[in-house]
Design an enzyme around this catalytic site. Structure first.
Site, PDB file in Angstrom:
ATOM      1  CB  VAL A  42      -0.893   0.032   1.263  1.00 46.61           C
ATOM      2  CG1 VAL A  42      -1.831   1.220   1.241  1.00 46.61           C
ATOM      3  CG2 VAL A  42      -1.667  -1.250   1.421  1.00 46.61           C
ATOM      4  CB  CYS A  43       2.086   3.787  -1.737  1.00 47.46           C
ATOM      5  SG  CYS A  43       1.437   3.829  -3.407  1.00 47.46           S
ATOM      6  CG  ASP A  44       0.074   8.932  -0.075  1.00 50.80           C
ATOM      7  OD1 ASP A  44      -0.534   8.586   0.947  1.00 50.80           O
ATOM      8  OD2 ASP A  44       0.956   9.800  -0.074  1.00 50.80           O
ATOM      9  N   GLY A  73      -0.957   4.321  -5.192  1.00 58.17           N
ATOM     10  CA  GLY A  73      -0.729   3.048  -5.861  1.00 58.17           C
ATOM     11  C   GLY A  73       0.548   2.918  -6.661  1.00 58.17           C
ATOM     12  CG  MET A  77      -3.068   4.520   2.537  1.00 60.71           C
ATOM     13  SD  MET A  77      -3.945   3.268   3.510  1.00 60.71           S
ATOM     14  CE  MET A  77      -4.903   4.280   4.631  1.00 60.71           C
TER      15      MET A  77
END
Length: 135
Positions: A93-95, A97, A122
């Site tokens: 997961v990141c901000d 993708g 996220m």
């Protein structure tokens, strides 16, 4: 010059088909193939490990419950310590993708074949109304 004028339709066809070849790559730039609801199912049914690849300053502002924070730059060293069983799914997961897609490629090189990036990161998780913890 006469070749271009006489065969304009072939040149147009080549440009259009080249553009269509780029479309799948551009769609993937948004990041990830795993939708948030599918991620929840993997977490609940398959005991997937959630790894947040954002920097710690971003992680503390809000993350998925029980997610482990491993910044992308440290993934190669720390992922094998956090996800000891390579058969268990790993959700990255990141901000939005994009970093998670890079992390997915790194994880697969390390032998985590069930690694998947969360599509939309996220942002998509929050938009789906799923819970977020703050540290």
């Amino acid at each position: 010059m006469t070749f271009i004028v006489e065969n304009w339709y072939l040149i147009l066809l080549a440009v259009v088909s080249g553009g269509l070849l780029l479309v799948p790559g551009l769609k993937g730039m948004g990041g990830g193939s795993l939708q948030p609801n599918d991620a929840v199912a993997k977490i609940n049914r398959e005991k997937a490990v959630v790894v947040d690849v954002r920097e710690s300053e971003e992680y503390v502002k809000g993350h998925i419950t029980n997610a482990k924070n491993i910044p992308l730059s440290q993934l190669d060293e720390r992922l094998p310590q956090v996800a000891k069983n390579k058969a268990v799914p790993v959700i990255l997961v990141c901000d939005k993708g994009a970093r998670a897609v890079r992390a997915e490629a790194q994880a697969k090189k390390l032998g985590f074949e069930k690694a998947q990036a969360l599509a939309g990161g996220m942002k998509a998780w929050r938009d789906a109304g799923l819970p977020v913890d703050k540290a």
